[in-house]
Each structure stands twice: as C-alpha cells, then as structure tokens.
Enzyme design. Structure first.
Site, PDB file in Angstrom:
ATOM      1  N   PHE A   1      35.460  44.013  47.112  1.00 21.87           N
ATOM      2  CA  PHE A   1      36.706  44.276  46.382  1.00 21.87           C
ATOM      3  C   PHE A   1      36.528  45.337  45.296  1.00 21.87           C
ATOM      4  O   PHE A   1      37.373  45.490  44.426  1.00 21.87           O
ATOM      5  CB  PHE A   1      37.263  42.976  45.783  1.00 21.87           C
ATOM      6  CG  PHE A   1      37.872  42.084  46.825  1.00 21.87           C
ATOM      7  CD1 PHE A   1      39.076  42.439  47.430  1.00 21.87           C
ATOM      8  CD2 PHE A   1      37.245  40.930  47.248  1.00 21.87           C
ATOM      9  CE1 PHE A   1      39.649  41.636  48.413  1.00 21.87           C
ATOM     10  CE2 PHE A   1      37.797  40.120  48.229  1.00 21.87           C
ATOM     11  CZ  PHE A   1      39.005  40.479  48.824  1.00 21.87           C
ATOM     12  N   HIS A   2      35.412  46.063  45.360  1.00 21.16           N
ATOM     13  CA  HIS A   2      35.206  47.110  44.352  1.00 21.16           C
ATOM     14  C   HIS A   2      36.199  48.245  44.579  1.00 21.16           C
ATOM     15  O   HIS A   2      36.515  48.597  45.696  1.00 21.16           O
ATOM     16  CB  HIS A   2      33.780  47.649  44.455  1.00 21.16           C
ATOM     17  CG  HIS A   2      33.389  48.458  43.253  1.00 21.16           C
ATOM     18  ND1 HIS A   2      33.904  49.706  43.006  1.00 21.16           N
ATOM     19  CD2 HIS A   2      32.553  48.181  42.231  1.00 21.16           C
ATOM     20  CE1 HIS A   2      33.387  50.154  41.874  1.00 21.16           C
ATOM     21  NE2 HIS A   2      32.569  49.247  41.387  1.00 21.16           N
TER      22      HIS A   2
ATOM     23  N   ASN B   1      18.663  55.222  43.725  1.00 22.75           N
ATOM     24  CA  ASN B   1      19.933  54.887  43.076  1.00 22.75           C
ATOM     25  C   ASN B   1      19.645  54.022  41.858  1.00 22.75           C
ATOM     26  O   ASN B   1      19.017  52.967  41.983  1.00 22.75           O
ATOM     27  CB  ASN B   1      20.850  54.108  44.026  1.00 22.75           C
ATOM     28  CG  ASN B   1      22.253  53.963  43.469  1.00 22.75           C
ATOM     29  OD1 ASN B   1      22.996  54.941  43.373  1.00 22.75           O
ATOM     30  ND2 ASN B   1      22.610  52.756  43.062  1.00 22.75           N
ATOM     31  N   GLU B   2      20.081  54.507  40.718  1.00 19.43           N
ATOM     32  CA  GLU B   2      19.958  53.738  39.479  1.00 19.43           C
ATOM     33  C   GLU B   2      18.601  53.059  39.353  1.00 19.43           C
ATOM     34  O   GLU B   2      18.498  51.827  39.366  1.00 19.43           O
ATOM     35  CB  GLU B   2      21.075  52.692  39.384  1.00 19.43           C
ATOM     36  CG  GLU B   2      22.431  53.320  39.213  1.00 19.43           C
ATOM     37  CD  GLU B   2      23.552  52.298  39.068  1.00 19.43           C
ATOM     38  OE1 GLU B   2      23.325  51.114  39.354  1.00 19.43           O
ATOM     39  OE2 GLU B   2      24.656  52.697  38.671  1.00 19.43           O
TER      40      GLU B   2
ATOM     41  N   GLU C   1      30.337  43.628  47.057  1.00 15.19           N
ATOM     42  CA  GLU C   1      31.265  44.584  46.436  1.00 15.19           C
ATOM     43  C   GLU C   1      32.473  44.896  47.323  1.00 15.19           C
ATOM     44  O   GLU C   1      33.003  46.007  47.288  1.00 15.19           O
ATOM     45  CB  GLU C   1      30.529  45.875  46.041  1.00 15.19           C
ATOM     46  CG  GLU C   1      29.378  45.611  45.083  1.00 15.19           C
ATOM     47  CD  GLU C   1      28.771  46.857  44.480  1.00 15.19           C
ATOM     48  OE1 GLU C   1      28.449  46.820  43.287  1.00 15.19           O
ATOM     49  OE2 GLU C   1      28.624  47.858  45.199  1.00 15.19           O
TER      50      GLU C   1
ATOM     51  N   ARG D   1      20.246  43.961  47.060  1.00 14.60           N
ATOM     52  CA  ARG D   1      19.661  45.306  47.071  1.00 14.60           C
ATOM     53  C   ARG D   1      18.526  45.339  46.052  1.00 14.60           C
ATOM     54  O   ARG D   1      18.278  44.348  45.360  1.00 14.60           O
ATOM     55  CB  ARG D   1      20.723  46.354  46.746  1.00 14.60           C
ATOM     56  CG  ARG D   1      21.316  46.193  45.367  1.00 14.60           C
ATOM     57  CD  ARG D   1      22.371  47.253  45.089  1.00 14.60           C
ATOM     58  NE  ARG D   1      22.909  47.123  43.749  1.00 14.60           N
ATOM     59  CZ  ARG D   1      23.938  47.797  43.289  1.00 14.60           C
ATOM     60  NH1 ARG D   1      24.571  48.661  44.055  1.00 14.60           N
ATOM     61  NH2 ARG D   1      24.367  47.636  42.052  1.00 14.60           N
TER      62      ARG D   1
ATOM     63  N   GLU E   1      29.343  58.497  39.459  1.00 17.55           N
ATOM     64  CA  GLU E   1      30.201  57.362  39.836  1.00 17.55           C
ATOM     65  C   GLU E   1      31.106  56.992  38.671  1.00 17.55           C
ATOM     66  O   GLU E   1      30.640  56.838  37.546  1.00 17.55           O
ATOM     67  CB  GLU E   1      29.367  56.110  40.154  1.00 17.55           C
ATOM     68  CG  GLU E   1      28.446  56.219  41.328  1.00 17.55           C
ATOM     69  CD  GLU E   1      27.647  54.928  41.537  1.00 17.55           C
ATOM     70  OE1 GLU E   1      28.069  53.855  41.048  1.00 17.55           O
ATOM     71  OE2 GLU E   1      26.599  55.009  42.184  1.00 17.55           O
TER      72      GLU E   1
HETATM   73  C1  GLA Z   1      26.482  51.017  40.481  1.00 13.91           C
HETATM   74  C2  GLA Z   1      25.919  51.376  41.837  1.00 13.91           C
HETATM   75  C3  GLA Z   1      26.921  51.348  42.919  1.00 13.91           C
HETATM   76  C4  GLA Z   1      27.869  50.180  42.768  1.00 13.91           C
HETATM   77  C5  GLA Z   1      28.514  50.253  41.425  1.00 13.91           C
HETATM   78  C6  GLA Z   1      29.500  49.140  41.197  1.00 13.91           C
HETATM   79  O1  GLA Z   1      26.845  52.058  39.711  1.00 13.91           O
HETATM   80  O2  GLA Z   1      25.244  52.604  41.867  1.00 13.91           O
HETATM   81  O3  GLA Z   1      26.215  51.252  44.143  1.00 13.91           O
HETATM   82  O4  GLA Z   1      27.161  48.993  42.890  1.00 13.91           O
HETATM   83  O5  GLA Z   1      27.520  50.121  40.442  1.00 13.91           O
HETATM   84  O6  GLA Z   1      30.127  49.251  39.960  1.00 13.91           O
END
Ligand code: GLA
Length: 675
Positions: free
Chosen positions: A360-361, A153-154, A358, A115, A308
């Site tokens: 297994f997140h 996002n971030e 991710e 990403r 999050e």
């Molecule tokens: C970040 C991202 C999410 C995900 C989490 C995993 O915060 O915004 O998409 O990748 O990390 O911890």
C-alpha cells in the site's frame, strides 16, 4: 567531481522513480511506457532489490528481461539509474551461506523473508555482491539507457556475531595498535573490563547492564567503515569498467545514522537521498527544507538527486498510519526540494505492487490506475518540471547551487556520542537539537548549510553547534580560528564535554570550547521534563541548566531561580574579530528565535528576501550564470511581495508588488540574468 560529464545528459530536470518491471508481465511494460511518456518521465531506477530475478541460482544469470527493459527505455528516451540489487540477497544465498546471515544485538540470527538480510562483514556476502556487481557492470556499462549507477540501497545494515567480532578486532588493532592503548582509551579498569587478548573483545551485543560508551562508539565507527568499504568495492568495480558513469548510493535522511554521510559522499560522484516527511502541514515542509539542506551539503554544495519521495502519502509505519497529501502539496513540496538544489524528483515507486511488502505504499501509478488524482498530479508535476529545464545546468564555477552564510555543524561522531544510555539527561540527543535550530532559522527566513569541523568555514559568517558532545582538539581549533578571523558561533550546552573517544574533559564541562567561549562550566543541573526555567530577560527555558562561571564572556541573560539564581544562562565572548555565544540551557521556541536574531545581527546575516520568515520561504538557486528566487507561501495568509523578474511557473514578467496566496509559489529569474 564530473559535473560536465557526457552522461549528465541534456534531459533537463530529472523526473521518474523506482521501476520494478520484474514484478509485472511484459504487456504491462508497454502501458508503463505510455504513461511515463504522458507524465514526462525521463528517469527510472531499475534493479533495486532485483537480485533473485537477475541471479535466481548462484552464478546463473537471467539478464534477458533486464536487456529488454533497458532497450525499451532507451528507445523511448528514458534514462536509467541502474541499481546493484545487493541489499536483498535471495533465499538460495541464505541457505548456501548461513554464516552470512545477520545477528541482532540480542544474538538472534535472522533468516530471509524481508530485505537486507545479510551481514556486511561476512566474506561470502561480500564475494557474492562483488560478483553480481561485476557481471552487471560488464553487461550494462555501455548501454545507451544508462545514466548513473545506484549502488546497493540505503546502506545501513548492522550485524553482530562471530564474523563481525573478527572484523571488529581487526579494525581495533588498526586503530589502537596495542591493547594498552585501547584499555586506556576505553578506561576498561572501570567494572573490570581490562582486555588481555584481542580475542576477548566482542562487538557490543546485549549485556547485563550499561555497556562501555567508548566501546559502543568504536563499534559504530567500525560498522560505518564496514559499510563504506562495501560501497567502495562496488564503486571500484563499476568504475573499472567505465569510469565516467556517475556513481551514487541513496542516503536515508535524516534518521539513518549507521554510517558517516560525509565519508560516504567522498566515495561517490553525486549524493542522492530518500526523503519521507512524516508530519502534515508546515512541520512537514520544515522537514523538506532540512533534508534538502543536508543532501546539498553532503554533496559539497552542488545539485543533488532526490532519489525517492512519496506521492500522495506520508508513509509512517512507526505511527501506524499513512496520511494522504493535500491536493497540490506534492508540487509545492517538490518546488521546495528544487529551490534547495534537487536535480528534479524521483519517487518510490512507479507502480504500486499487486502484493508483497509495502503493497500500500504510495506510487506514481496507484492501484486505482491512471484515472486517479495521484496520476493526474504526477502528470502535472512532470509537465511543470519539463518546463523548468533552465534550472538544470550546474551553477557557474565557484558558485554553490545556493549560497548561504550560516552553517550548522553535523557530524556522525557528534550524533553517535549522544546515542548512549549513561548521559546525565536524554535531552542532550543530537538529532532533535540540530532539527530545532534548523527549524528556528527556517522560521526566521534564514537558509542554512551543514558542515563538519574539518572543512573550510571561511565562506560562512555564522557556524552553529547545537549538539556536539564529543569534540576533538583539532575540531575545537578549527572553530577557534574561524571566530578569531571574524566568524561568529553559537554553541549549545554539553557540547565539547568529552574528547572524540568519550573521555570526559577535566576541569570544565564544555571543555573543548571553554576558552573560545570565555567560560567554565562546573556542574550540570538536568531538569525534570515539566520544569520551566525563567531567565532574567523574561524568556523561558527548560530541560537543562548549568553552573557557568564567566572567564571573559559577558552574560546576556541569567537563571533566576535557586540554586542557579544570578548565574549565566546565555553568554557572549568577543574573540579577535568574531563572537562566541553559549547557551547553557534549552531556550523556549520564542526565546530561541529572539536570541538567534541577536546572533544573526552580530554576524550580519539577513534573509534572501525582505518578505522571508514565518511561513514565507525565500531561496535563491543558481543555475549556469543565472539566479532564480523561489518564493513559497507556507502560511495561511495572503501576502504581497515586492519582486522583479520573470516567473517561470506562470511565464510572466513581475514588476513590483505581487500577491502570493497560501500554498502559492513563484520561481523568478532575476533581472540581471535577462540582460
Ligand atoms: C526506502 C526504500 C524503499 C522503500 C521506501 C518506503 O526509502 O529505499 O525501497 O522501502 O523506503 O518508504
């Protein structure tokens, strides 16, 4: 800031998470809605990373699935935080615009496959992101499910390469005007770096040996401004369609320093953060307090959005393991976030992906399905938050959600300034220094805000400066005035030794603050890692020592060993009505707390509750005209606390001594609120 906005609906505390229905057949959506209702979910974030599902070919939009899921959410009373998916350009984009792919500092051009694979300086990326943002804003701004825009996002992508070089040069021209000014500020005469044309300057990619720190610092500033511009142009687009929809972007805290959080906060209506404590036990709880205090401070003291967190697992790729959270810990940590101003809790993510990165997140609905500890804890948490709806209103005008008397200085330049290899010691790094002071205060039961030195500090009794190598004259003046007017400060070693462009101040290290502190620092004595320093008051220190000369200050404790025996290690200077303390070394944990207690005493600051400290967290949160005392027991001991009011968690009246076991919490509506 639109706190009374019509879209800030009456949903109470928010609860839910990132939801990616595009990864599942529509039959699963119905199951999702059933489970969301069971868990009292009232908010989902949709669209993050969904670019290839929304625009599978350039200019060809597939909005059908998004229409259907937003309708389904609206029908079920679930509000949507709608994300622009611009953090993940699809494969067609990188083939059509190879020049917009990111380049690493080593000159490697990356390709899609993960990403965030774009260069924020690339015009093609920016145009594609704007087009998509406009299309989504036009289609969904008036959708009944919409509660908030989640832009990107971030933000945090840093890229080098030709397009970055062009944009960097423009930024430098705007900052310096002419090359003489730049050459002087960067002192390019050192190592023959004198620039004769703007085209000779590049973004600081890998080079032979040490790079120029002032060049590096300007590049960090440039990258931060670039990301802020990306955010700003998306915010302008969505606001141009329906200005009253609140806008956010999620900050990654606390480790992300690719932008200036205060600057970003000024572009949005609400700060939201992603927060993943990575250590079990009480140290993880300290991290929860730290992240929350940053988030609230960036949001101007107002309630902030926990966009999050993770459910059962502490997720840490760096250490190569995922740790389960102990039973009950999710609720306990979430109450901590709430105490410190969160509007509720959202998670990454609603349902575990079947496959993909991710996979297994930790989710709210795990691979094991609804018959799982994770989902049961989610239902318990959702039910608890639904019962705490009275915490949701913003505090009455003029109040912050918490009201703290102590602030720690946090600013991007301070952080970036210690991110350079040419400093006298690695023990001067910004983040560990700030964290250790926040942690020590947390252990003393003292709650803190964060500030930068261009803010009004008059509401604080004490402002602490754990690490601020680069400090401007204007910032030093803000702190001087604060102390002269009766405020108190403590400043740690090496701070103020350069100006804001990493030019070392001449005559005294710590020069920006030397007059305020009543000292002159002549020489540094960085220490080897294992060396313990003994001070005259019996305490210990390590890492760093300095030759300090008193110029008005008094010494509180001295170094005791050669070559600094008898020279001040900790000093205090009375200025006007206030005091300025200096720490010329890194005090050991106990010594730091002892000294902070002295400083807090000078500043007249005490905890929110007499029981607070050493594992008992006491935080007062304001909502409407009411105040709520949160008491959380992080220790292994059962304690008795004196308390009056109504506990929201057990819905019972408390009068006097109440027992608080390990891991237990109270949220007490205080008596005057009930009259
Ligand atoms: C970040 C991202 C999410 C995900 C989490 C995993 O915060 O915004 O998409 O990748 O990390 O911890």
């Amino acid at each position: 800031m639109p706190t009374d906005h019509p879209l800030r609906s009456d949903d109470g505390l928010v609860f839910g998470g990132d939801y990616n229905p595009e990864q599942w057949p529509e039959s699963v959506w119905l199951e999702d809605v059933r489970l969301m209702r069971e868990a009292h979910v009232n908010r989902v974030t949709i669209g993050v990373f969904s670019w290839s599902s929304i625009e599978p070919r350039e200019g060809q939009y597939e909005f059908g699935w998004l229409d259907r899921i937003l309708d389904l959410m609206a029908e079920n009373g679930i509000g949507v935080v709608l994300a622009t998916p611009t953090a993940s350009p699809p494969p067609w984009f990188s083939l059509a615009h190879p020049e917009a792919l990111p380049v690493t500092a080593d000159g490697v051009r990356l390709i899609h496959g993960s990403r965030d694979t774009y260069n924020p300086a690339a015009p093609a990326y920016r145009a594609a992101a704007r087009r998509l943002t406009s299309a989504m804003a036009e289609r969904y701004s008036f959708h009944p499910a919409l509660r908030m825009w989640h832009l990107h996002n971030e933000y945090g992508t840093v890229s080098y390469g030709p397009q970055t070089d062009t944009a960097f040069r423009e930024w430098l021209r705007a900052k310096y005007g002419d090359l003489w000014e730049l050459n002087t500020t960067w002192n390019t005469a050192f190592w023959s770096q004198g620039y004769g044309e703007w085209e000779e300057i590049f973004a600081p990619q890998a080079t032979q040996y040490l790079p120029n720190p002032s060049h590096l610092l300007d590049f960090k500033r440039f990258s931060a401004d670039l990301l802020r511009d990306c955010l700003r142009e998306q915010a302008e687009i969505v606001r141009s369609v329906r200005p009253e929809v609140p806008v956010t972007t999620n900050f990654m805290l606390p480790s992300w320093n690719h932008y200036d959080q205060w600057d970003f906060a000024a572009e949005i209506d609400d700060v939201s953060v992603d927060h993943y404590p990575d250590t079990p036990g009480i140290e993880g709880d300290v991290q929860v307090a730290f992240g929350s205090d940053l988030a609230r401070s960036f949001n101007g003291g107002r309630p902030w959005v926990l966009m999050e967190q993770a459910t059962t697992m502490v997720y840490d790729y760096a250490q190569g393991r995922i740790l389960a959270r102990d039973p009950g810990k999710l609720l306990f940590n979430t109450l901590q976030y709430l105490a410190r101003g969160a509007t509720g809790s959202l998670f990454f993510q609603w349902r575990s992906p079947r496959a993909g990165a991710e996979f297994f997140h930790s989710p709210m609905v795990p691979h094991a399905g609804e018959n799982s500890r994770t989902f049961r804890e989610i239902v318990e948490l959702g039910t608890t938050l639904a019962n705490l709806h009275e915490l949701a209103p913003p505090p009455a005008a003029g109040h912050g959600v918490n009201q703290n008397r102590v602030a720690i200085v946090w600013d991007a330049t301070a952080w970036w300034s210690t991110d350079t290899r040419a400093l006298p010691s690695n023990d001067t790094a910004f983040l560990p220094a700030v964290k250790s002071v926040h942690r020590a205060l947390w252990l003393l039961g003292i709650n803190t805000d964060f500030v930068q030195l261009d803010q009004d500090l008059s509401g604080y009794n004490l402002v602490l400066v754990p690490s601020k190598l680069a400090a401007s004259n204007a910032e030093a003046e803000v702190l001087r005035r604060f102390v002269a007017n009766g405020g108190h400060t403590a400043i740690w070693y090496f701070s103020g030794s350069t100006d804001e462009n990493l030019n070392v101040r001449q005559g005294s290290f710590t020069g920006a603050f030397a007059d305020l502190l009543g000292i002159r620092v002549e020489e540094h004595f960085p220490q080897l890692e294992a060396t313990a320093l003994k001070l005259s008051d019996g305490s210990t220190a390590d890492c760093w020592a300095e030759a300090v000369e008193l110029r008005g200050a008094i010494s509180i404790s001295n170094f005791t060993e050669f070559p600094l025996a008898g020279r001040p290690a900790v000093t205090k200077h009375g200025v006007g009505m206030g005091t300025a303390h200096y720490l010329a070394t890194r005090l050991g944990e106990d010594a730091l707390r002892t000294h902070l207690r002295r400083i807090l005493n000078d500043a007249g600051v005490s905890p929110e509750h007499p029981a607070a400290g050493y594992g008992i967290e006491a935080v007062r949160r304001y909502a409407g005209n009411d105040s709520y005392l949160f008491l959380l027991n992080h220790s292994e001991e059962t304690v008795d606390v004196g308390i009056h009011g109504h506990d929201l968690l057990t819905d019972s009246a408390l009068h006097g001594e109440t027992t608080l076991g390990p891991g237990a919490a109270l949220i007490v509506r205080e008596p005057w609120a009930e009259q």
